[in-house]
Design a protein around this motif. Structure first.
Motif, PDB file in Angstrom:
ATOM      1  N   LYS A 186       4.240   7.697  -8.740  1.00  0.00           N
ATOM      2  CA  LYS A 186       5.194   7.219  -9.743  1.00  0.00           C
ATOM      3  C   LYS A 186       5.235   5.697  -9.790  1.00  0.00           C
ATOM      4  CE  LYS A 186       9.434   7.518  -6.892  1.00  0.00           C
ATOM      5  NZ  LYS A 186       8.831   8.154  -5.686  1.00  0.00           N
ATOM      6  N   TYR A 187       4.876   5.060  -8.675  1.00  0.00           N
ATOM      7  CA  TYR A 187       4.818   3.601  -8.654  1.00  0.00           C
ATOM      8  C   TYR A 187       3.436   3.084  -9.019  1.00  0.00           C
ATOM      9  CZ  TYR A 187       9.285   3.875  -6.162  1.00  0.00           C
ATOM     10  OH  TYR A 187      10.585   4.123  -5.806  1.00  0.00           O
ATOM     11  N   GLN A 188       2.392   3.840  -8.638  1.00  0.00           N
ATOM     12  CA  GLN A 188       1.042   3.367  -8.931  1.00  0.00           C
ATOM     13  C   GLN A 188       0.835   3.187 -10.433  1.00  0.00           C
ATOM     14  OE1 GLN A 188      -3.540   4.901  -8.572  1.00  0.00           O
ATOM     15  NE2 GLN A 188      -2.262   5.122  -6.736  1.00  0.00           N
ATOM     16  N   GLN A 189       1.422   4.080 -11.244  1.00  0.00           N
ATOM     17  CA  GLN A 189       1.219   3.928 -12.679  1.00  0.00           C
ATOM     18  C   GLN A 189       1.943   2.708 -13.240  1.00  0.00           C
ATOM     19  OE1 GLN A 189       3.267   7.028 -15.207  1.00  0.00           O
ATOM     20  NE2 GLN A 189       3.519   7.995 -13.200  1.00  0.00           N
ATOM     21  N   ILE A 190       2.867   2.142 -12.479  1.00  0.00           N
ATOM     22  CA  ILE A 190       3.478   0.859 -12.857  1.00  0.00           C
ATOM     23  C   ILE A 190       2.549  -0.281 -12.452  1.00  0.00           C
ATOM     24  CG2 ILE A 190       5.395  -0.725 -12.423  1.00  0.00           C
ATOM     25  CD1 ILE A 190       7.181   1.746 -12.029  1.00  0.00           C
ATOM     26  N   PHE A 191       2.101  -0.278 -11.203  1.00  0.00           N
ATOM     27  CA  PHE A 191       1.219  -1.335 -10.717  1.00  0.00           C
ATOM     28  C   PHE A 191      -0.067  -1.417 -11.537  1.00  0.00           C
ATOM     29  CE2 PHE A 191       3.451  -0.671  -6.519  1.00  0.00           C
ATOM     30  CZ  PHE A 191       3.999  -1.942  -6.444  1.00  0.00           C
ATOM     31  N   ALA A 213       0.825  -1.205   0.000  1.00  0.00           N
ATOM     32  CA  ALA A 213       0.000   0.000   0.000  1.00  0.00           C
ATOM     33  C   ALA A 213       0.862   1.259   0.000  1.00  0.00           C
ATOM     34  CB  ALA A 213      -0.941  -0.006   1.203  1.00  0.00           C
ATOM     35  N   SER A 214       1.980   1.229   0.725  1.00  0.00           N
ATOM     36  CA  SER A 214       2.852   2.403   0.776  1.00  0.00           C
ATOM     37  C   SER A 214       3.460   2.695  -0.590  1.00  0.00           C
ATOM     38  CB  SER A 214       3.956   2.207   1.817  1.00  0.00           C
ATOM     39  OG  SER A 214       4.899   1.228   1.403  1.00  0.00           O
ATOM     40  N   ARG A 215       3.789   1.660  -1.339  1.00  0.00           N
ATOM     41  CA  ARG A 215       4.325   1.846  -2.688  1.00  0.00           C
ATOM     42  C   ARG A 215       3.201   2.252  -3.658  1.00  0.00           C
ATOM     43  NH1 ARG A 215       8.091   2.235  -0.069  1.00  0.00           N
ATOM     44  NH2 ARG A 215      10.072   1.096  -0.162  1.00  0.00           N
TER      45      ARG A 215
END
Length: 275
Positions: A130-135, A123-125
């Motif tokens: 910038k990481y959510q658009q990867i996930f 959840a922290s990532r």
């Protein structure tokens, strides 16, 4: 909204313990100070009895995912296809029901503690843009071995060194980013092995279709939950090729079926692969 934690099991003793204990099974560090460890979001601990049904659609109808900030599923072997079927949408963990004669509540609390630590780390990532658009990349259409690796790492996380492995994955995925320094440019995109450019768009001019039919529950869930984390399903990716090359062709949609994109222009593609 609440964080749903659902045991999916046919073990009678586990079902009885959860029915009687529910939130009391949560670790002390989670319950402390008004669930401060979860930013004040109170978990709901519940159980789905696979003795009554082993149908995954029945599980989805029972699960209150529409009103959840996140969903964690802890599944035993009574629904063997659950991890493969729901691992992209929910935060899924395998667990072995404690044997009779053990301190059932202590064992379940220990299991919950491990799963919640993993969930909090993810959840922290995920909360970092910038990481959510990867996930959130459309998993069926972003052609890269890193996608299979991400799907594996975000399932059954307690069985691995999830923190180091997820961070290593994110570092590798950011090597696909162009331009390389996000702070210097407004338009950031990720490039897959087929040369498709996925730019996360903040505009809301297109919406994913939610009509049922033709769509099913997984189509809808897949555009609001990824690995158990809720996101804004009104945003999408602009998918294009370098130098304005044509995007006309067939792509996998939210059903996993090939569908034709008939225009040369970019594609508005959502996290669940709807376009």
């Amino acid at each position: 909204m609440s964080l749903i934690i659902a045991f999916v099991t046919g073990a009678t003793a586990v079902l009885e313990t959860i029915t009687h204990k529910r939130a009391a099974l949560l670790p002390n560090e989670i319950r402390a100070n008004g669930f401060a460890a979860l930013d004040g979001i109170e978990p709901v601990v519940t159980a789905f009895d696979t003795n009554r049904s082993k149908n995954l659609n029945d599980l989805l109808q029972w699960l209150d995912w529409r009103n959840a900030s996140g969903v964690i599923l802890l599944a035993d072997d009574s629904l063997p296809d659950l991890v493969a079927y729901l691992g992209d949408q929910f935060n899924v963990h395998r667990f072995t029901p404690p044997a009779y004669g053990t301190r059932m509540d202590n064992q379940l609390t220990s299991t919950l503690s491990k799963c919640l630590k993993a969930y909090k780390y993810l959840a922290s990532r995920f909360a970092d843009a910038k990481y959510q658009q990867i996930f959130r990349l459309p998993l069926r259409n972003f052609d890269a071995p890193d996608i299979a690796r991400m799907r594996e790492l975000c399932r059954d996380m307690t069985q691995r060194n999830y923190g180091n492995e997820i961070d290593a994955l994110l570092r590798d995925m950011r090597k696909r980013q162009a331009p390389k320094r996000a702070s210097d440019y407004q338009d950031i995109y990720y490039v897959d092995d087929s040369g498709k450019h996925f730019q996360f768009g903040h505009e809301h001019h297109a919406l994913a279709d939610t009509a049922m039919p033709p769509h099913n529950a997984l189509c809808i869930i897949g555009n609001c939950l990824r690995f158990g984390q809720r996101f804004d399903g009104t945003t999408h990716y602009n998918v294009s090729r370098d130098k304005g090359a044509s995007m006309k062709g067939t792509y996998l949609d939210c059903h996993g079926s090939c569908r034709l994109h008939q225009k040369h222009s970019h594609i508005n593609m959502f996290t669940n692969n709807f376009f």
